[in-house]
Design a protein around this motif. Structure first.
Motif, mmCIF file in Angstrom:
data_model
loop_
_atom_site.group_PDB
_atom_site.id
_atom_site.type_symbol
_atom_site.label_atom_id
_atom_site.label_comp_id
_atom_site.label_asym_id
_atom_site.label_seq_id
_atom_site.Cartn_x
_atom_site.Cartn_y
_atom_site.Cartn_z
ATOM 1 N N GLU A 7 0.864 -1.180 0.000
ATOM 2 C CA GLU A 7 0.000 0.000 0.000
ATOM 3 C C GLU A 7 0.899 1.229 0.000
ATOM 4 O OE1 GLU A 7 -3.441 0.361 0.204
ATOM 5 O OE2 GLU A 7 -3.754 -1.802 0.099
ATOM 6 N N ILE A 9 1.603 4.732 1.453
ATOM 7 C CA ILE A 9 1.270 5.482 2.664
ATOM 8 C C ILE A 9 1.910 6.857 2.546
ATOM 9 C CG2 ILE A 9 1.497 5.591 5.181
ATOM 10 C CD1 ILE A 9 -0.160 3.218 4.384
ATOM 11 N N SER A 17 5.210 9.912 0.097
ATOM 12 C CA SER A 17 4.538 8.627 -0.070
ATOM 13 C C SER A 17 5.570 7.521 -0.218
ATOM 14 C CB SER A 17 3.634 8.635 -1.297
ATOM 15 O OG SER A 17 2.519 9.441 -1.074
ATOM 16 N N CYS A 22 1.499 -4.659 3.847
ATOM 17 C CA CYS A 22 0.375 -5.069 4.684
ATOM 18 C C CYS A 22 0.250 -6.584 4.618
ATOM 19 C CB CYS A 22 -0.935 -4.442 4.188
ATOM 20 S SG CYS A 22 -0.996 -2.657 4.270
ATOM 21 N N PHE A 46 4.182 2.137 10.283
ATOM 22 C CA PHE A 46 4.873 2.721 9.128
ATOM 23 C C PHE A 46 5.921 3.694 9.653
ATOM 24 C CE2 PHE A 46 5.118 6.482 6.332
ATOM 25 C CZ PHE A 46 5.668 5.893 5.199
ATOM 26 N N VAL A 57 -0.757 1.851 11.152
ATOM 27 C CA VAL A 57 -1.535 1.608 9.941
ATOM 28 C C VAL A 57 -2.588 0.549 10.262
ATOM 29 C CG1 VAL A 57 -1.461 0.868 7.531
ATOM 30 C CG2 VAL A 57 0.475 2.128 8.510
#
Length: 130
Positions: A7, A9, A17, A22, A46, A57
């Motif tokens: 993902e 983040i 980013s 996950c 994270f 997260v």
């Protein structure tokens, strides 16, 4: 077998980013190191590679212990605030015939269930009348 996906983040501190892995499921019998990483919050934290800011997260996760025959499913509530699990649409329910199966709706409850089962305690809620 444990399953992962990436993902993106965005760091709430600096905005950069980055990818975050996950775990959709962890099998602590096949991957015992993941249990300690989960308990140490490593699988849900994270860390921004730019500013080192840490953030929790939240994501759904299935905890599977084949030796103890336990499934604990961390399933966060939907937009309406409900945690809905329909056994007719979840293939793991068929596998769980001789398993203890629990559903929790937050990370702290997941950790608590794991620790309760590790100590061979009964996790069922018993109301106390006062």
């Amino acid at each position: 077998m444990s399953q992962t996906h990436k993902e993106k983040i965005a760091c709430p501190n600096c905005g950069r980013s980055s990818d975050f892995i996950c775990y959709g499921s962890i099998n602590v019998t096949n991957d015992p190191e993941l249990k300690q990483a989960l308990l140490n919050l490593e699988l849900s934290t994270f860390v921004c590679p730019k500013c080192n800011h840490e953030v929790h997260v939240s994501y759904d996760l299935l905890y599977h212990d084949m030796q103890k025959r336990i499934f604990i499913w961390l399933k966060y509530p939907d937009e309406s605030g409900q945690t809905i699990v329909d056994p007719r649409t979840e293939p793991m329910f068929e596998l769980a015939q001789d398993y203890q199966f629990r559903v929790v709706s937050n990370f702290n409850d997941l950790i608590e269930k794991i620790l309760i089962f590790d100590e061979s305690y009964d996790d069922q809620y018993i109301p106390i009348e006062v």
